[in-house]
Design a protein around this motif. Structure first.
Motif, mmCIF file in Angstrom:
data_model
loop_
_atom_site.group_PDB
_atom_site.id
_atom_site.type_symbol
_atom_site.label_atom_id
_atom_site.label_comp_id
_atom_site.label_asym_id
_atom_site.label_seq_id
_atom_site.Cartn_x
_atom_site.Cartn_y
_atom_site.Cartn_z
ATOM 1 N N VAL A 2 1.707 -6.473 -8.614
ATOM 2 C CA VAL A 2 2.739 -6.598 -8.368
ATOM 3 C C VAL A 2 2.916 -4.894 -7.321
ATOM 4 N N SER A 3 4.296 -4.717 -6.359
ATOM 5 C CA SER A 3 4.052 -3.175 -6.088
ATOM 6 C C SER A 3 5.865 -2.836 -6.026
ATOM 7 N N ILE A 4 4.958 -2.162 -6.343
ATOM 8 C CA ILE A 4 6.002 -0.923 -6.731
ATOM 9 C C ILE A 4 6.230 0.511 -5.235
ATOM 10 N N LEU A 5 7.598 -0.113 -4.489
ATOM 11 C CA LEU A 5 7.695 1.195 -3.804
ATOM 12 C C LEU A 5 9.280 2.003 -3.838
ATOM 13 N N GLY A 6 9.609 2.181 -3.041
ATOM 14 C CA GLY A 6 10.488 3.382 -2.903
ATOM 15 C C GLY A 6 10.623 4.923 -3.990
ATOM 16 N N GLU A 27 8.088 -0.998 -17.812
ATOM 17 C CA GLU A 27 6.840 -1.003 -17.975
ATOM 18 C C GLU A 27 6.053 -0.667 -16.436
ATOM 19 N N SER A 28 6.245 -1.788 -15.219
ATOM 20 C CA SER A 28 5.692 -1.433 -14.691
ATOM 21 C C SER A 28 6.207 -0.197 -13.798
ATOM 22 N N ILE A 29 7.882 0.349 -13.899
ATOM 23 C CA ILE A 29 8.168 1.990 -13.177
ATOM 24 C C ILE A 29 6.554 2.778 -14.125
ATOM 25 N N ALA A 30 7.909 2.627 -15.069
ATOM 26 C CA ALA A 30 6.606 3.579 -15.814
ATOM 27 C C ALA A 30 5.194 3.725 -15.291
ATOM 28 N N LYS A 31 4.623 2.897 -15.175
ATOM 29 C CA LYS A 31 2.882 2.872 -14.346
ATOM 30 C C LYS A 31 3.018 3.531 -13.043
ATOM 31 N N ALA A 32 4.198 3.816 -12.653
ATOM 32 C CA ALA A 32 4.180 3.809 -11.096
ATOM 33 C C ALA A 32 4.476 5.737 -11.178
ATOM 34 N N GLY A 33 4.226 6.036 -12.480
ATOM 35 C CA GLY A 33 4.540 7.498 -12.844
ATOM 36 C C GLY A 33 6.582 7.651 -13.356
ATOM 37 N N ILE A 46 14.151 -6.536 -6.974
ATOM 38 C CA ILE A 46 13.408 -7.641 -7.148
ATOM 39 C C ILE A 46 12.985 -8.339 -5.781
ATOM 40 N N ILE A 47 12.281 -8.507 -5.454
ATOM 41 C CA ILE A 47 12.103 -9.520 -3.941
ATOM 42 C C ILE A 47 10.834 -10.317 -4.286
ATOM 43 N N ARG A 48 11.252 -11.954 -4.636
ATOM 44 C CA ARG A 48 10.154 -12.547 -5.317
ATOM 45 C C ARG A 48 10.476 -13.744 -3.893
ATOM 46 N N VAL A 49 8.973 -14.560 -4.238
ATOM 47 C CA VAL A 49 8.938 -16.019 -3.211
ATOM 48 C C VAL A 49 8.765 -17.507 -4.928
ATOM 49 N N ALA A 76 3.255 -12.294 -10.677
ATOM 50 C CA ALA A 76 2.267 -11.617 -10.104
ATOM 51 C C ALA A 76 3.318 -12.105 -8.482
ATOM 52 N N ASN A 77 3.096 -10.834 -7.798
ATOM 53 C CA ASN A 77 2.901 -10.890 -6.073
ATOM 54 C C ASN A 77 4.579 -10.406 -6.244
ATOM 55 N N ASP A 78 5.241 -9.854 -7.035
ATOM 56 C CA ASP A 78 6.920 -9.635 -6.732
ATOM 57 C C ASP A 78 6.672 -8.194 -5.911
ATOM 58 N N ILE A 79 7.930 -7.842 -5.191
ATOM 59 C CA ILE A 79 7.813 -6.182 -5.026
ATOM 60 C C ILE A 79 8.906 -5.929 -5.732
ATOM 61 N N VAL A 80 8.979 -4.748 -6.393
ATOM 62 C CA VAL A 80 10.013 -3.676 -6.985
ATOM 63 C C VAL A 80 9.661 -2.469 -6.166
ATOM 64 N N VAL A 81 11.569 -2.312 -5.287
ATOM 65 C CA VAL A 81 12.752 -1.842 -4.349
ATOM 66 C C VAL A 81 13.538 -0.973 -5.301
ATOM 67 N N VAL A 82 12.820 0.711 -5.306
ATOM 68 C CA VAL A 82 13.819 1.603 -6.081
ATOM 69 C C VAL A 82 14.705 2.309 -5.574
#
Length: 87
Positions: A2-6, A27-33, A46-49, A76-82
């Motif tokens: 997953v991609s964590i952006l923003g 949990e994913s945001i925590a992994k991204a600090g 959350i951007i998802r196809v 899998a392949n989700d994009i998260v934008v904060v």
């Protein structure tokens, strides 16, 4: 992955847990600090196809943190934008 952006402290791509367990949004945001000082915790996308169509889900992270909403499992392949807070 997953991609964590923003507005997180370490934006990037992160591996999901094994298929036996699921990785959630927080949990994913925590992994991204974690959230940056400028993060708007109430405005997460959350951007998802799904079935070939791009869908955007809007999530209020504050409600998840408070326990009034369930944490969102990621795929899998989700994009998260904060998004950024303007004040």
């Amino acid at each position: 992955t997953v991609s964590i952006l923003g507005e997180v402290n370490r934006p990037g791509s992160y591996e999901l847990e094994s298929q036996e367990g699921e990785t959630t949004l927080l949990e994913s945001i925590a992994k991204a600090g974690g959230f940056s000082a400028l993060a708007n915790v109430k405005k997460i996308k959350i951007i998802r196809v799904e079935s070939g169509q791009r869908k955007v889900y809007r999530v209020n992270g504050e409600e998840i943190i408070k326990g009034s909403k369930k944490d969102v499992p990621l795929r899998a392949n989700d994009i998260v934008v904060v998004e950024q807070s303007w004040f």
